[in-house]
Each structure stands twice: as structure tokens, then as C-alpha cells.
Design a protein around this motif. Structure first.
Motif, PDB file in Angstrom:
ATOM      1  N   TRP A  79       0.817  -1.215   0.000  1.00 45.91           N
ATOM      2  CA  TRP A  79       0.000   0.000   0.000  1.00 45.91           C
ATOM      3  C   TRP A  79       0.851   1.265   0.000  1.00 45.91           C
ATOM      4  O   TRP A  79       0.422   2.301  -0.465  1.00 45.91           O
ATOM      5  CB  TRP A  79      -0.934   0.007   1.205  1.00 45.91           C
ATOM      6  CG  TRP A  79      -1.943  -1.093   1.144  1.00 45.91           C
ATOM      7  CD1 TRP A  79      -1.992  -2.203   1.931  1.00 45.91           C
ATOM      8  CD2 TRP A  79      -3.043  -1.215   0.241  1.00 45.91           C
ATOM      9  NE1 TRP A  79      -3.047  -3.010   1.574  1.00 45.91           N
ATOM     10  CE2 TRP A  79      -3.720  -2.422   0.537  1.00 45.91           C
ATOM     11  CE3 TRP A  79      -3.528  -0.423  -0.809  1.00 45.91           C
ATOM     12  CZ2 TRP A  79      -4.843  -2.853  -0.165  1.00 45.91           C
ATOM     13  CZ3 TRP A  79      -4.647  -0.850  -1.501  1.00 45.91           C
ATOM     14  CH2 TRP A  79      -5.297  -2.051  -1.181  1.00 45.91           C
TER      15      TRP A  79
ATOM     16  N   HIS B  77      -9.176  -2.926   3.079  1.00 46.14           N
ATOM     17  CA  HIS B  77      -8.026  -2.283   3.705  1.00 46.14           C
ATOM     18  C   HIS B  77      -8.432  -0.971   4.377  1.00 46.14           C
ATOM     19  O   HIS B  77      -7.949  -0.634   5.469  1.00 46.14           O
ATOM     20  CB  HIS B  77      -6.941  -2.021   2.654  1.00 46.14           C
ATOM     21  CG  HIS B  77      -5.706  -1.374   3.203  1.00 46.14           C
ATOM     22  ND1 HIS B  77      -5.544  -0.011   3.259  1.00 46.14           N
ATOM     23  CD2 HIS B  77      -4.580  -1.914   3.745  1.00 46.14           C
ATOM     24  CE1 HIS B  77      -4.377   0.270   3.792  1.00 46.14           C
ATOM     25  NE2 HIS B  77      -3.775  -0.853   4.093  1.00 46.14           N
TER      26      HIS B  77
ATOM     27  N   LYS C 207      -8.042  -0.313   8.388  1.00 47.34           N
ATOM     28  CA  LYS C 207      -7.198   0.788   8.861  1.00 47.34           C
ATOM     29  C   LYS C 207      -7.942   1.653   9.866  1.00 47.34           C
ATOM     30  O   LYS C 207      -7.359   2.108  10.858  1.00 47.34           O
ATOM     31  CB  LYS C 207      -6.753   1.636   7.666  1.00 47.34           C
ATOM     32  CG  LYS C 207      -5.903   2.838   8.041  1.00 47.34           C
ATOM     33  CD  LYS C 207      -5.486   3.608   6.811  1.00 47.34           C
ATOM     34  CE  LYS C 207      -4.641   4.822   7.189  1.00 47.34           C
ATOM     35  NZ  LYS C 207      -4.236   5.590   5.977  1.00 47.34           N
TER      36      LYS C 207
END
Length: 259
Positions: free
Chosen positions: A57, A117, A121
């Protein structure tokens, strides 16, 4: 590079080891050399392949500045909480930014990996995942931030509802040309009467350029979105160096209904 007096066999072995170190240190160089980037137009399967092959990422943020830099023009002119749509949202942090300001946020993406994701997060969202007939729905505990994972062509407009604001950062630019008209029809059908449509457009690339993002002229923008919208240009940046081409520009604009 080898910096010693060469012996044929040893030099080749050492140089190969150095090449492996360089590749390990910069996996993005190998990623952007993938044959996928030789394609001019990408469909949904190409985007799934993109995320599957992506080495991580860190380093995939792109060149955009995001809608938060133009908050006054897009969000704050309304002076009230709005309902905002982020089509082909990926994992953009602008969704969390708008949510934290008190707005209701709905995103949509055809690939689950970046959406998953995003919610992993932001653990404070305490999200859950709902299985749908046509995909999945990720939603915060208070349901004020929701992201659909599905093909945008498959979702019913009644499910999306109406929006005061659309944040289109790279969606229109990345959609396959054959689907562009349908995309515009779907997204603009969700607009309230008094709307703001924030649009990022990349333009001016050499004719031989391939890969994403697509280069789209303002003439095409006007043709696709129709004459009933007023375009206000906010900023233009030269991004040719980032994409290693002679010319390439990124423009941010906001559309609203003509009075």
C-alpha cells in the motif's frame, strides 16, 4: 553496477545479485513494468489484477491532492451536513475526512481489496460486512459511512439514493470508454437538484501513451456530462514528470446546475 576488475563468471553472478537487491528495494519498478500497463483501456478484471499484483500500500497514493483541498468550493458552501457519493472510491482517505466532518458518505468500488483495507485501517468505524445478491456492503456501526463492493452497472439507483455531492477522483478518468456513458448516466441520476460534482480529469497526454489514467479532453467531458452543467475550474497541475511523458496535466473542477 559492478565496480571491480571483471572476471566473466564471477562478474555476472555479482551483477545478478545486485540486480536482485535493486528489485527487492524497489518492487514498484517491476510492478509498473507489468504488461497490464501496456493496455490503454482497463475493465473491472484489469483493476482486480492491478490490486492483486500491487506490492503493497505504501507508494500507491498517486499524484492527486484530494477533495479536502477544495473543501470550501465542494462541501462548505452548503453550510450543512450533506450526503456524498464516492464512485470507484478505492480506499481514498477523503471518505473518512468527509465522515469526520459530519457528512453521510457512500462509496462504491468493484474491487474488494482496497475497501477491506480502508475499514481495517479505520478500526474506530467498528464496521460490519453485509452480503448482497450483487456484492457486499461495508458499513460503519452508525451506518453513516457505507461502501458497496459491486459493479456499478449492477446496483439499483434506489439503493444508492440521492446525493448532494459527488466526489469523482479518478473514476471517470479510469472507467473503460465503452462504459463511460453508462457510468455518467448512473452517477448523475443520483444527483439532487442543487448539487456539487467534484471531478478530477487527466488530459493532454501523448497519443501513444498507454495505461492508467486515461487522458480525456474537456470537449469529451462536456459531451459526456451534457450542456446543462456549469463547469468551474479549480486547479491544474503538470504531472508529466511523475508519469514520464512529455505532456500530461491533471485538472480539478466542480460542476453544478446552470441557473
Amino acid at each position: 553496477m559492478c565496480d571491480h576488475e571483471p572476471r566473466p563468471v564471477d562478474t555476472r553472478a555479482i551483477c545478478e545479485q545486485e540486480a536482485e537487491v535493486v528489485e527487492a528495494a524497489d518492487p514498484w519498478q517491476k510492478f509498473y513494468g507489468d504488461s497490464l500497463f501496456l493496455k490503454r483501456d482497463w475493465d473491472l478484471e484489469d483493476w482486480r489484477s492491478y490490486y492483486d499484483k500491487m506490492p503493497g500500500w505504501d507508494g500507491c497514493e498517486g499524484t492527486g491532492v484530494g477533495v479536502s483541498h477544495f473543501a470550501e468550493e465542494v462541501f462548505f458552501r452548503r453550510r450543512e451536513a450533506s450526503r456524498a457519493f464516492f464512485p470507484l472510491c478505492g480506499r481514498t482517505e477523503d471518505m473518512k475526512w468527509a465522515y469526520d466532518l459530519g457528512h453521510t458518505v457512500v462509496g462504491l468500488d468493484g474491487v474488494e481489496k482496497p475497501v477491506r483495507h480502508f475499514f481495517e485501517k479505520h478500526q474506530d468505524l467498528e464496521h460490519s460486512v453485509e452480503e448482497l445478491e450483487y456484492g457486499k456492503l461495508y458499513k460503519s456501526k452508525d451506518r453513516r459511512l457505507q461502501v458497496f463492493v459491486c459493479d456499478i452497472r449492477d446496483i439499483a439507483l434506489v439503493v444508492l439514493g440521492k446525493f448532494d455531492i459527488v466526489v469523482d477522483c479518478g473514476a471517470f478518468t479510469s472507467i473503460h470508454p465503452r462504459d463511460r456513458a453508462k457510468y455518467v448516466e448512473t452517477v448523475t441520476s443520483t444527483l439532487q437538484k442543487d448539487y456539487r460534482y467534484f471531478l478530477e480529469v487527466c488530459h493532454g497526454a501523448p497519443a501513444s501513451a498507454t495505461g492508467q489514467p486515461n487522458s480525456i479532453s474537456f470537449r469529451e467531458v462536456k459531451r459526456e456530462f451534457g450542456p446543462s452543467r456549469k463547469l468551474k475550474f479549480l486547479s491544474t497541475e503538470d504531472i508529466s514528470e511523475e508519469w514520464a511523458v512529455d505532456t500530461f496535466f491533471q485538472t480539478y473542477l466542480v460542476m453544478e446546475p446552470k441557473k
